[in-house]
Design a protein around this motif. Structure first.
Motif, PDB file in Angstrom:
ATOM      1  N   LYS A  55      35.809  29.954  30.667  1.00  0.00           N
ATOM      2  CA  LYS A  55      36.743  30.693  31.639  1.00  0.00           C
ATOM      3  C   LYS A  55      35.682  30.873  32.928  1.00  0.00           C
ATOM      4  CE  LYS A  55      39.704  33.222  28.695  1.00  0.00           C
ATOM      5  NZ  LYS A  55      40.389  34.575  28.263  1.00  0.00           N
ATOM      6  N   ASN A  57      34.983  32.228  37.092  1.00  0.00           N
ATOM      7  CA  ASN A  57      35.380  33.060  38.340  1.00  0.00           C
ATOM      8  C   ASN A  57      35.544  31.962  39.305  1.00  0.00           C
ATOM      9  OD1 ASN A  57      34.718  35.823  36.970  1.00  0.00           O
ATOM     10  ND2 ASN A  57      32.522  35.065  37.322  1.00  0.00           N
ATOM     11  N   GLU A 133      45.268  28.548  39.744  1.00  0.00           N
ATOM     12  CA  GLU A 133      45.006  29.155  38.614  1.00  0.00           C
ATOM     13  C   GLU A 133      45.893  28.829  37.109  1.00  0.00           C
ATOM     14  OE1 GLU A 133      43.535  33.074  38.867  1.00  0.00           O
ATOM     15  OE2 GLU A 133      43.062  32.666  40.850  1.00  0.00           O
ATOM     16  N   CYS A 138      40.240  29.188  34.152  1.00  0.00           N
ATOM     17  CA  CYS A 138      39.596  30.678  34.822  1.00  0.00           C
ATOM     18  C   CYS A 138      40.540  31.727  33.964  1.00  0.00           C
ATOM     19  CB  CYS A 138      40.281  30.932  36.240  1.00  0.00           C
ATOM     20  SG  CYS A 138      41.996  30.735  36.485  1.00  0.00           S
ATOM     21  N   TYR A 139      40.044  33.158  34.477  1.00  0.00           N
ATOM     22  CA  TYR A 139      40.688  34.175  33.438  1.00  0.00           C
ATOM     23  C   TYR A 139      42.118  34.403  33.470  1.00  0.00           C
ATOM     24  CZ  TYR A 139      35.547  35.292  32.939  1.00  0.00           C
ATOM     25  OH  TYR A 139      34.200  34.921  32.363  1.00  0.00           O
ATOM     26  N   THR A 140      42.852  33.902  34.151  1.00  0.00           N
ATOM     27  CA  THR A 140      44.171  34.019  33.967  1.00  0.00           C
ATOM     28  C   THR A 140      44.649  33.426  32.745  1.00  0.00           C
ATOM     29  OG1 THR A 140      44.721  31.969  35.335  1.00  0.00           O
ATOM     30  CG2 THR A 140      44.939  34.188  36.404  1.00  0.00           C
ATOM     31  N   ASP A 141      43.809  32.408  32.103  1.00  0.00           N
ATOM     32  CA  ASP A 141      44.257  31.702  31.055  1.00  0.00           C
ATOM     33  C   ASP A 141      45.605  31.032  30.989  1.00  0.00           C
ATOM     34  OD1 ASP A 141      43.343  30.816  28.684  1.00  0.00           O
ATOM     35  OD2 ASP A 141      43.816  32.415  27.287  1.00  0.00           O
ATOM     36  N   ASN A 148      49.530  39.425  35.866  1.00  0.00           N
ATOM     37  CA  ASN A 148      48.331  38.967  35.129  1.00  0.00           C
ATOM     38  C   ASN A 148      47.115  38.604  36.301  1.00  0.00           C
ATOM     39  OD1 ASN A 148      46.959  38.451  32.819  1.00  0.00           O
ATOM     40  ND2 ASN A 148      46.775  36.040  33.140  1.00  0.00           N
ATOM     41  N   LYS A 151      45.663  41.671  37.014  1.00  0.00           N
ATOM     42  CA  LYS A 151      44.950  42.078  35.829  1.00  0.00           C
ATOM     43  C   LYS A 151      43.444  41.573  35.871  1.00  0.00           C
ATOM     44  CE  LYS A 151      45.096  42.470  30.745  1.00  0.00           C
ATOM     45  NZ  LYS A 151      45.628  41.860  29.457  1.00  0.00           N
ATOM     46  N   THR A 152      43.242  40.091  36.447  1.00  0.00           N
ATOM     47  CA  THR A 152      42.085  39.499  36.472  1.00  0.00           C
ATOM     48  C   THR A 152      41.440  39.461  37.750  1.00  0.00           C
ATOM     49  OG1 THR A 152      43.487  37.355  36.777  1.00  0.00           O
ATOM     50  CG2 THR A 152      43.050  37.947  34.502  1.00  0.00           C
ATOM     51  N   HIS A 155      37.962  38.888  38.663  1.00  0.00           N
ATOM     52  CA  HIS A 155      37.232  37.482  38.544  1.00  0.00           C
ATOM     53  C   HIS A 155      37.486  36.683  39.666  1.00  0.00           C
ATOM     54  CE1 HIS A 155      35.893  38.476  34.425  1.00  0.00           C
ATOM     55  NE2 HIS A 155      37.034  39.084  34.323  1.00  0.00           N
TER      56      HIS A 155
END
Length: 282
Positions: A55, A57, A133, A138-141, A148, A151-152, A155
């Motif tokens: 993951k 940024n 994304e 990345c951090y959204t996965d 979401n 939430k992320t 990053h």
């Protein structure tokens, strides 16, 4: 951080550990009545050793007036070399960098229209972030729901130069504070005819309302040369904002980096990027 005022020669030497730059295309619209469909392009920098199972940024990085998505990486490829060296030497962590354009198309690029700055907020939220994304690691996965994305936000960073600096304030900071925690306005805020007090009010309101909703500022890294055409207005606005808001704390979540003799050019903006990446995502 120890600031420098000229890019070290070692940052401009090509390394064997090169990142990869690729073209990314996505669909959007003008978000103006009547709205028209758009097919947009951006370049994406993937760091050396990019791994889809990790993951990363993400920094969204804008050009200035009359330029487009090619500016940072294709028009000035030494930017890529600087990034490669920064990551290899562990000056900053590996990250993904996206260079979109706030212009609608090539014809639009040659018409000066400050409304593009704020209007870009719709494309960021509805099209650009979800498209990027959902593809990259990345951090959204892979979950690009607005919930979401919010939430992320820790990053995700947004920066830009000149008209892109104004867009950083108007589209990303004022209107997308729930999506980004880190900001890099390089060379300007309100523009040559801007209302300084109005900009100060918007900065303070964004920080206050954001905190009330649980959104903290990660860092605002402003950059300018003292011979830059945008220097005086940018400096005046931010000095007033720091004085008025106790949520903008120099050395903790804010800095205004000044290059002695620096002008409105790529060498200054590359230095701003060099320093901003050392405080983003930390």
């Amino acid at each position: 951080m120890d600031y420098i005022y000229e890019m070290p020669a070692e940052m401009l030497k090509e390394t064997d550990k090169k990142g990869h730059v690729e073209l990314f295309e996505y669909d959007s619209q003008t978000y103006a009545e009547p709205s028209e469909k758009l097919h947009k392009k951006a370049y994406v920098y993937l760091p050396y050793g990019y791994d889809e199972n990790k993951k990363y940024n993400i920094l969204y990085l804008l050009h200035g007036g009359a330029c487009n998505h090619t500016y940072w990486f294709k028009d000035f490829p030494e930017t890529v070399t600087i990034l490669d060296n920064m990551i290899e030497k562990k000056i900053c962590d590996p990250c993904i960098i996206v260079t979109p354009t706030f212009y609608h198309n090539e014809a639009d690029q040659h018409v000066f229209d400050e409304s593009r700055c704020e209007n870009f907020m719709h494309e960021i939220r509805n099209d650009l972030l979800p498209a990027i994304e959902s593809k990259y690691a990345c951090y959204t996965d892979g979950d690009v729901s607005e919930e979401n994305l919010i939430k992320t936000r820790q990053h995700r960073a947004f920066a830009g130069l000149s008209l892109g600096s104004m867009t950083t304030y108007r589209a990303a900071f004022y209107n997308s504070f729930d999506l980004f925690a880190w900001y890099g306005p390089f060379s300007g805020c309100g523009g040559p005819h801007g209302d300084h007090d109005h900009e100060v009010e918007r900065i303070c309101h964004t920080l206050k309302s954001g905190k009330e909703k649980g959104y903290e500022l990660g860092y605002m890294f402003c950059g300018n040369g003292d011979k830059d055409i945008a220097f005086e207005e940018h400096k005046d606005i931010m000095e007033k904002a720091v004085e008025k808001s106790d949520l903008l704390i120099p050395g903790q979540n804010y800095d205004f980096y000044i290059i002695p003799g620096g002008v409105h050019d790529i060498k200054a903006w590359q230095l701003h990027l060099y320093h901003a990446l050392q405080v983003f995502f930390r």
